[in-house]
Design an enzyme around this catalytic site. Structure first.
Site, PDB file in Angstrom:
ATOM      1  CB  CYS A  80      15.065 -11.319  14.401  1.00 28.73           C
ATOM      2  SG  CYS A  80      15.158 -10.064  15.698  1.00 28.73           S
TER       3      CYS A  80
ATOM      4  N   GLY B   3      11.653 -15.040  26.287  1.00 29.69           N
ATOM      5  CA  GLY B   3      11.701 -16.408  26.752  1.00 29.69           C
ATOM      6  C   GLY B   3      11.214 -17.494  25.822  1.00 29.69           C
ATOM      7  N   GLY B   4      10.899 -17.186  24.574  1.00 36.47           N
ATOM      8  CA  GLY B   4      10.410 -18.228  23.673  1.00 36.47           C
ATOM      9  C   GLY B   4      11.389 -19.377  23.523  1.00 36.47           C
ATOM     10  CE  LYS B   5      15.609 -17.689  19.179  1.00 33.87           C
ATOM     11  NZ  LYS B   5      14.568 -16.639  19.181  1.00 33.87           N
TER      12      LYS B   5
ATOM     13  CB  CYS C  81      20.204 -11.803  24.439  1.00 32.80           C
ATOM     14  SG  CYS C  81      21.933 -11.250  24.421  1.00 32.80           S
ATOM     15  CB  ALA C  82      16.987 -15.630  27.898  1.00 28.35           C
TER      16      ALA C  82
ATOM     17  CG  ASP D 245      26.736  -6.499  30.128  1.00 24.20           C
ATOM     18  OD1 ASP D 245      26.846  -7.280  29.173  1.00 24.20           O
ATOM     19  OD2 ASP D 245      27.030  -5.293  30.048  1.00 24.20           O
TER      20      ASP D 245
END
Length: 419
Positions: free
Chosen positions: A348, A236-238, A232-233, A279
């Site tokens: 979050c 893209g911060g992580k 679930c990227a 998925d």
């Protein structure tokens, strides 16, 4: 504040964005495509301001009016009151534009006089505005948060939501930004500003990421040379954190549209990752990973201080749907981890059912799975961030620094083969 034709254009855009949220049930940013340049940024800011302070504005309007006006007029009044009392805008220009906005539509033109009269009266009642309590969260969210954290903590969370959020950046190793506060966790914090105009943006020296959102990657420790899957990227911060730390990253997301933003972020920062559009519930890797990071879909209630539209878009029924999905994703993600490898699970969300409860249930379902409770102080966080099996971050932490997003995160180790 000097009022110009541009101010009217931005306020008109803000009204459209408010309707996009309140009547179309869509996210605030999704409605900004028809706006250009500075007008778009200002319209988004104004719409967010009005949504953040809508409870206070509605309380003032209810006391001042016998009948509730039409939806567009109500939004014009809400926007104007938020600008005057919460943003400190000059009443004269705000009221003039509010009247002009009412006159723009044949359906509301006859109520322009009402708008003028109500706003001129309420613009002077600064004491009345300040006496109103901070806007409350909706009942579907408020009740479980009160049960989980108590009344005093809930009030502090709601106050943090009204205060909004500063701008946090995650830098590449060794990068600094002039004027930014270096947080104990390593993130850089600025009061705000146009992101693309900040030093280091074009060079790809950093990316925007709330300080809380930058912690899950740090829970994996040294990832240099490791094969890491970011589930679930997008946006893209992580993924960028992992790549900047030397990991061999595979970034997977269901949405090609959201992955376009991830690709653009990687290009700007000069970082690399393998990108997979799939998925996670159907996809199978060719071989297991050393570590997996699952930032699972959730109600995102931990980000309300930055996204004041969320309380108007989520409902209690969403919680059940999302917790079922989180359950499935945790089980699926554990199957992608090599024996002895690690899974970082995070959401979050402010709701324990999307955090602490999910990890407790996973430990019961998977014999041999071990949760490692991180030391918050070692990560630069307050000691009170320690929680069941992991870390619990809430928006009222670091009030003197401007708070942080709400997050829950935990590190799970998969048993060794034969264990």
């Amino acid at each position: 504040m000097a009022e110009t034709r541009d101010s009217l254009s931005a306020r008109k855009g803000a009204l459209r964005l408010m309707a996009h949220v309140l009547r179309d049930g869509r996210m605030l940013g999704d409605g900004a495509s028809g706006l250009d340049g500075p007008d778009a940024a200002r319209a988004l800011r104004l719409a967010g301001l009005a949504l953040r302070h809508m409870g206070r504005a509605d309380a003032m309007l209810k006391a001042a009016m016998d009948r509730q006006p039409a939806a567009r007029i109500r939004d014009i009044l809400r926007l104007a009151l938020a600008e005057i009392h919460a943003d400190g805008a000059a009443p004269h220009g705000v009221v003039n534009d509010a009247v002009a906005l009412a006159r723009m539509s044949p359906k509301t033109a006859k109520q322009a006089g009402l708008v003028n009269a109500v706003l001129r009266k309420l613009a002077e009642d600064r004491a009345g505005w300040e006496a109103l309590p901070p806007p409350s969260l909706p009942p579907w969210l408020r009740a479980p948060l009160h049960k989980a954290w108590g009344g005093a903590r809930l009030a502090a969370i709601e106050a943090a939501h009204v205060a909004g959020a500063p701008l946090d950046l995650t830098p590449k190793p060794g990068v600094t930004v002039e004027g930014a506060e270096v947080l104990p966790t390593g993130s850089l914090r600025l009061p705000g500003g146009q992101v693309s105009a900040l030093p280091g943006y074009a060079e790809g020296d950093w990316w925007v990421q709330d300080a809380a959102a930058a912690i899950p990657v740090r829970l994996l420790g040294d990832v240099a040379g490791l094969r890491v899957l970011d589930l679930c990227a997008a946006p893209g911060g992580k993924t960028m954190q992992l790549a900047a730390a030397g990991a061999q990253v595979t970034a997977l997301d269901l949405s090609e549209g959201r992955l376009r933003r991830l690709r653009a972020n990687l290009e700007r920062t000069g970082l690399a990752a393998e990108i997979v559009v799939a998925d996670a519930l159907d996809w199978t890797p060719e071989e297991p990973f050393d570590a997996v990071l699952l930032d699972a879909p959730c109600t995102a209630t931990g980000t309300i201080r930055r996204h004041p539209d969320l309380p108007h878009l989520r409902a209690a029924r969403d919680v059940e749907t999302l917790t079922r999905l989180q359950y499935k994703l945790i089980d699926r993600a554990l199957g992608f981890v090599r024996p002895g490898g690690r899974l970082v699970f995070c959401t979050c969300s402010l709701l324990p059912v999307e955090g602490e409860h999910q990890v407790s249930a996973a430990l019961k379902r998977h014999p041999g799975l071990v949760a490692h409770a991180p030391d918050p102080v070692a990560l630069g966080l307050p000691a009170e961030a320690a929680s069941d099996h992991g870390l619990r971050l809430l928006p009222d932490l670091w009030p003197e620094r401007g708070g942080m997003d709400g997050f829950y995160m935990a590190v799970l180790t998969v048993p060794e083969a034969g264990a």
